[in-house]
Write a protein that holds these residues in place. Structure first.
Motif: not given
Length: 251
Positions: A192, A149-150, A153, A88, A91-92, A100
């Motif tokens: 993250a 993942v969520y 992100y 995640g 991906l961000l 985004f």
């Protein structure tokens, strides 16, 4: 940052830390606060993530008694959370900032809906604790991966999603599962945060101010979580989150 803005941000961090320990969704307080202070969405999300990590760790510490005897469950689910959080966060950083900004309002409104549904999820969780369910097998692992993942992100209502999954698949006491939820959220946010520190722009002033409030809120929230009703907190979260989503849609 002006002194009054710093005080407001620290207060938001305190509230978010407490909410994350009890019901989750603290991001729906701090992220809109950063947007209101003029931070771009991606920078706000990155700085917010780093600021909330100490608060989640404080919540883990506060729930340490409920974690006893759950090492195997934490190792199993924690692997999925770490992998998901890493994916995640990447991906961000890889997707354009415009993506985004386009996606976040929908994520916020979805998170608000999950917050409103939390009483239903909690009742389902209480009923499931009386059944003979296991830890859910491969489907549970995969859904925790997706939640990671969520969370990497964006992450608002990550805790509510996890508690909903536990309610559907896992047999155990609510407080013990809430303790596991805090550990998994800490893993996702922590992974993250490492990625963001290495490769992303961070506003360290904002992150530090949020951290100062969130760690106190996380510890206090863990102690008070068994006694306080989350109804008022849910109302605040939904109000602030909906306002933030509408603001981003209009702007």
């Amino acid at each position: 940052m002006e002194p009054l803005e710093a005080v407001a941000l620290a207060g938001a961090g305190l509230a978010a830390g407490g909410m994350n320990a009890v019901v989750g969704s603290g991001t729906l307080i701090t992220f809109p606060t950063l947007l209101a202070l003029g931070y771009p969405p991606v920078l706000a999300n990155v700085s917010n993530n780093l600021g909330l990590v100490p608060g989640v760790l404080g919540a883990v510490y506060g729930y340490r008694r409920e974690l006893r005897g759950q090492r195997r469950r934490i190792l199993r689910f924690g692997t999925a959370s770490v992998l998901g959080g890493l994916a995640g966060a990447l991906l961000l950083l890889q997707l354009p900032a415009e993506t985004f900004q386009a996606v976040v309002p929908g994520l916020i409104l979805t998170a608000c809906a999950l917050v409103l549904l939390q009483p239903v999820l909690s009742r389902r969780l209480a009923r499931r604790a009386e059944d003979g369910d296991t830890d859910g097998g491969a489907p549970m692992w995969l859904t925790i991966l997706g939640t990671g993942v969520y969370g990497g992100y964006f992450g608002a209502a990550q805790g509510v999603i996890l508690m909903g999954l536990f309610g559907a698949f896992v047999r155990d006491d609510i407080q013990r599962l809430n303790a596991v939820k805090n550990v998994l959220a800490a893993l996702v946010n922590g992974v993250a945060a490492i990625v963001f520190i290495l490769v992303a722009d961070v506003d360290w002033t904002a992150a530090g101010i949020i951290a100062s409030g969130s760690i106190v809120g996380g510890i206090l929230g863990a102690h008070l979580g068994r006694k306080l009703t989350p109804t008022l907190m849910r109302a605040v979260i939904v109000t602030v989150g909906t306002t933030a989503a509408l603001t981003m849609i209009i702007s």
